[in-house]
Every structure is written in C-alpha cells, then in structure tokens.
Design a protein around this motif. Structure first.
Motif, PDB file in Angstrom:
ATOM      1  N   SER A 136       1.033  -1.163   0.014  1.00 38.39           N
ATOM      2  CA  SER A 136       0.046  -0.021   0.200  1.00 38.39           C
ATOM      3  C   SER A 136       0.782   1.042  -0.027  1.00 38.39           C
ATOM      4  CB  SER A 136      -0.853  -0.032   1.197  1.00 38.39           C
ATOM      5  OG  SER A 136       0.009   0.269   2.221  1.00 38.39           O
ATOM      6  N   PHE A 137       0.202   2.416  -0.108  1.00 32.01           N
ATOM      7  CA  PHE A 137       0.807   3.629  -0.201  1.00 32.01           C
ATOM      8  C   PHE A 137       1.552   3.904   1.053  1.00 32.01           C
ATOM      9  CE2 PHE A 137       0.949   7.941   1.137  1.00 32.01           C
ATOM     10  CZ  PHE A 137       1.454   8.600   0.212  1.00 32.01           C
ATOM     11  N   ASP A 138       0.828   3.604   2.175  1.00 32.02           N
ATOM     12  CA  ASP A 138       1.509   3.906   3.742  1.00 32.02           C
ATOM     13  C   ASP A 138       2.648   2.892   3.926  1.00 32.02           C
ATOM     14  OD1 ASP A 138      -0.277   5.509   4.331  1.00 32.02           O
ATOM     15  OD2 ASP A 138      -1.734   4.215   5.017  1.00 32.02           O
ATOM     16  N   ILE A 139       2.813   1.707   3.416  1.00 30.50           N
ATOM     17  CA  ILE A 139       3.781   0.792   3.370  1.00 30.50           C
ATOM     18  C   ILE A 139       4.857   1.339   2.604  1.00 30.50           C
ATOM     19  CG2 ILE A 139       4.761  -1.581   3.177  1.00 30.50           C
ATOM     20  CD1 ILE A 139       2.918  -1.311   5.546  1.00 30.50           C
ATOM     21  N   MET A 140       4.682   1.646   1.368  1.00 32.84           N
ATOM     22  CA  MET A 140       5.781   2.203   0.788  1.00 32.84           C
ATOM     23  C   MET A 140       6.531   3.521   1.017  1.00 32.84           C
ATOM     24  SD  MET A 140       6.244   4.831  -1.802  1.00 32.84           S
ATOM     25  CE  MET A 140       4.890   5.629  -2.323  1.00 32.84           C
ATOM     26  N   ARG A 141       5.683   4.343   1.712  1.00 33.48           N
ATOM     27  CA  ARG A 141       6.294   5.613   2.227  1.00 33.48           C
ATOM     28  C   ARG A 141       6.963   5.292   3.439  1.00 33.48           C
ATOM     29  NH1 ARG A 141       4.681   8.415   6.917  1.00 33.48           N
ATOM     30  NH2 ARG A 141       5.429  10.436   6.858  1.00 33.48           N
ATOM     31  N   LEU A 142       6.427   4.294   4.335  1.00 28.24           N
ATOM     32  CA  LEU A 142       7.204   4.257   5.332  1.00 28.24           C
ATOM     33  C   LEU A 142       8.567   3.203   5.082  1.00 28.24           C
ATOM     34  CD1 LEU A 142       7.380   3.662   8.568  1.00 28.24           C
ATOM     35  CD2 LEU A 142       6.467   1.429   8.169  1.00 28.24           C
ATOM     36  N   ARG A 143       8.570   2.392   3.998  1.00 28.05           N
ATOM     37  CA  ARG A 143       9.839   1.668   3.576  1.00 28.05           C
ATOM     38  C   ARG A 143      10.933   2.896   2.991  1.00 28.05           C
ATOM     39  NH1 ARG A 143       9.564  -4.087   2.615  1.00 28.05           N
ATOM     40  NH2 ARG A 143      11.527  -3.823   1.565  1.00 28.05           N
ATOM     41  N   MET A 144      10.113   3.980   2.317  1.00 29.08           N
ATOM     42  CA  MET A 144      11.027   4.802   1.747  1.00 29.08           C
ATOM     43  C   MET A 144      11.855   5.649   2.536  1.00 29.08           C
ATOM     44  SD  MET A 144      12.288   6.255  -0.870  1.00 29.08           S
ATOM     45  CE  MET A 144      13.253   7.889  -0.942  1.00 29.08           C
ATOM     46  N   LEU A 145      10.932   6.218   3.699  1.00 27.66           N
ATOM     47  CA  LEU A 145      11.574   6.858   4.731  1.00 27.66           C
ATOM     48  C   LEU A 145      12.599   6.229   5.647  1.00 27.66           C
ATOM     49  CD1 LEU A 145       8.583   8.994   5.824  1.00 27.66           C
ATOM     50  CD2 LEU A 145      10.243   9.656   4.301  1.00 27.66           C
ATOM     51  N   ARG A 146      12.438   4.674   5.762  1.00 29.37           N
ATOM     52  CA  ARG A 146      13.541   4.075   6.438  1.00 29.37           C
ATOM     53  C   ARG A 146      14.578   3.525   5.733  1.00 29.37           C
ATOM     54  NH1 ARG A 146       9.644  -0.787   9.020  1.00 29.37           N
ATOM     55  NH2 ARG A 146       8.662   0.390  10.845  1.00 29.37           N
ATOM     56  N   GLY A 147      14.515   4.166   4.231  1.00 33.75           N
ATOM     57  CA  GLY A 147      15.777   3.794   3.642  1.00 33.75           C
ATOM     58  C   GLY A 147      15.682   2.206   3.020  1.00 33.75           C
ATOM     59  N   GLU A 148      14.209   1.798   3.070  1.00 30.43           N
ATOM     60  CA  GLU A 148      14.251   0.141   2.585  1.00 30.43           C
ATOM     61  C   GLU A 148      14.088   0.104   1.219  1.00 30.43           C
ATOM     62  OE1 GLU A 148      11.333  -1.527   5.319  1.00 30.43           O
ATOM     63  OE2 GLU A 148      13.020  -1.239   7.023  1.00 30.43           O
ATOM     64  N   THR A 149      14.748   0.563   0.571  1.00 33.45           N
ATOM     65  CA  THR A 149      14.685   0.736  -1.228  1.00 33.45           C
ATOM     66  C   THR A 149      15.635  -0.015  -1.842  1.00 33.45           C
ATOM     67  OG1 THR A 149      16.109   2.414  -1.658  1.00 33.45           O
ATOM     68  CG2 THR A 149      13.844   3.014  -0.703  1.00 33.45           C
ATOM     69  N   LEU A 150      15.642  -0.124  -3.137  1.00 37.62           N
ATOM     70  CA  LEU A 150      16.538  -0.944  -4.109  1.00 37.62           C
ATOM     71  C   LEU A 150      17.985  -0.431  -3.772  1.00 37.62           C
ATOM     72  CD1 LEU A 150      14.736  -2.217  -7.051  1.00 37.62           C
ATOM     73  CD2 LEU A 150      15.084  -3.451  -4.909  1.00 37.62           C
ATOM     74  N   ARG A 151      17.884   0.693  -3.442  1.00 37.98           N
ATOM     75  CA  ARG A 151      19.238   1.735  -3.459  1.00 37.98           C
ATOM     76  C   ARG A 151      20.121   1.015  -2.176  1.00 37.98           C
ATOM     77  NH1 ARG A 151      18.789   7.807  -4.911  1.00 37.98           N
ATOM     78  NH2 ARG A 151      21.040   7.849  -4.435  1.00 37.98           N
TER      79      ARG A 151
END
Length: 169
Positions: free
Chosen positions: A141-156
């Motif tokens: 969901s949007f909320d999970i994507m947002r949380l992952r982005m803010l935590r740095g849990e991305t493909l980067r």
C-alpha cells in the motif's frame, strides 16, 4: 598562493556546474512548479519539459511520474515515487495535498494513496517503487511504501536489494 589555487579551481568548477544547470533550466524553459491548478487534477506532462522537484533532473521518462498539488493550486513534479516521499516529508503542506501517480499497468493518472506499489521495479532514482492501479502479489500500500522509503528500505540499499532481488553476491 600555491595553497589557494586548488580551492580556486574547485570553486570555479562548482560555479560552472551550477551555471550549466541554471542555463539548461532556463534555456529549455523547464517547468519546476506550475501554478493555478485549483481543481487539483493531474496535469498532462510531456517528457523533457518538467524538472523533478526533489533531485532537479529533467523528467525524460514518464513511466514513474508523479505530481503533488497543494490546495493553493501549486503543482510539483517527480520522476520517481520515492522522490516525492522524500521531498514532501518536511513540508508543512504534507497532510493537505493531492498526489497523483502514473500507473504502470493502466497508464492512467491515479490517486497515489489508492495505488499499489511494487518494491522491485527499475525506476529513475533506483528506489524501486512502481505504482499500479491493480494489486498483485508482493505489492504494498501507499502507507507501507512511504514507510519503507523513509526507512531507506529501497533498492538503493544493497542489503534490501539483495533480499528483494534474490541476488547471491
């Protein structure tokens, strides 16, 4: 004098880069912020005409384009959904905006909060969050994507990338 020369050359180099970016933005008439969108509807974008509000790059590919529109009609543009999350986080308007994303599956502008997000798509800035109108296995969901982005849990993040893409090395 010899100690000052390296700093002088560095300063000139940085000024040249800044000047080049400013020249490109003004010569191409790049749109950074568009005003007057009081209906908060998505603006039809053309590749190569808009500048990403987070990183400043030209938006040459619209497959992961997004827009944030405030109640006062200002629109900001992005070429990676992770970028709009970063950009919006410290803004005082963050709870009172409309966010649109282009759906990879239907190619339509959809409300970002209604979209489903892949964690492993190839995106402009490498965050990996492709937006979809239809849900599929592994999407969030949007909320999970947002949380992952803010935590740095991305493909980067190499450890996240390794885990999500099942890389052995």
């Amino acid at each position: 004098m010899k100690k000052i020369l390296p700093f002088l050359f560095l300063a000139l180099f940085v000024l040249s880069l800044v000047g080049a970016f400013i020249f490109l933005a003004t010569s191409k008439k790049m749109i950074v912020v568009q005003e007057g969108n009081f209906e908060q509807k998505p603006i039809e974008m053309r590749a190569g005409l808009y500048q990403d509000s987070d990183c400043g790059m030209v938006i040459d590919d619209l497959k992961d384009a997004s827009q944030i529109i405030s109640k006062d009609g200002k629109s900001w543009f992005f070429h990676d959904h992770g970028g709009f999350i970063r950009w919006l986080e410290d803004k005082n308007i963050k709870d009172d905006v409309k966010i649109w994303v282009i759906s990879r599956d239907t190619k339509k502008w959809i409300d970002a909060k209604d979209a489903f997000y892949s964690l492993r798509d190839e995106t402009a800035m490498g965050y990996g969050f492709g937006a979809y109108e239809n849900n599929s296995e592994g999407f969030v969901s949007f909320d999970i994507m947002r949380l992952r982005m803010l935590r740095g849990e991305t493909l980067r993040n190499p450890s996240i990338s390794k885990k999500l893409l099942n890389k052995e090395n």
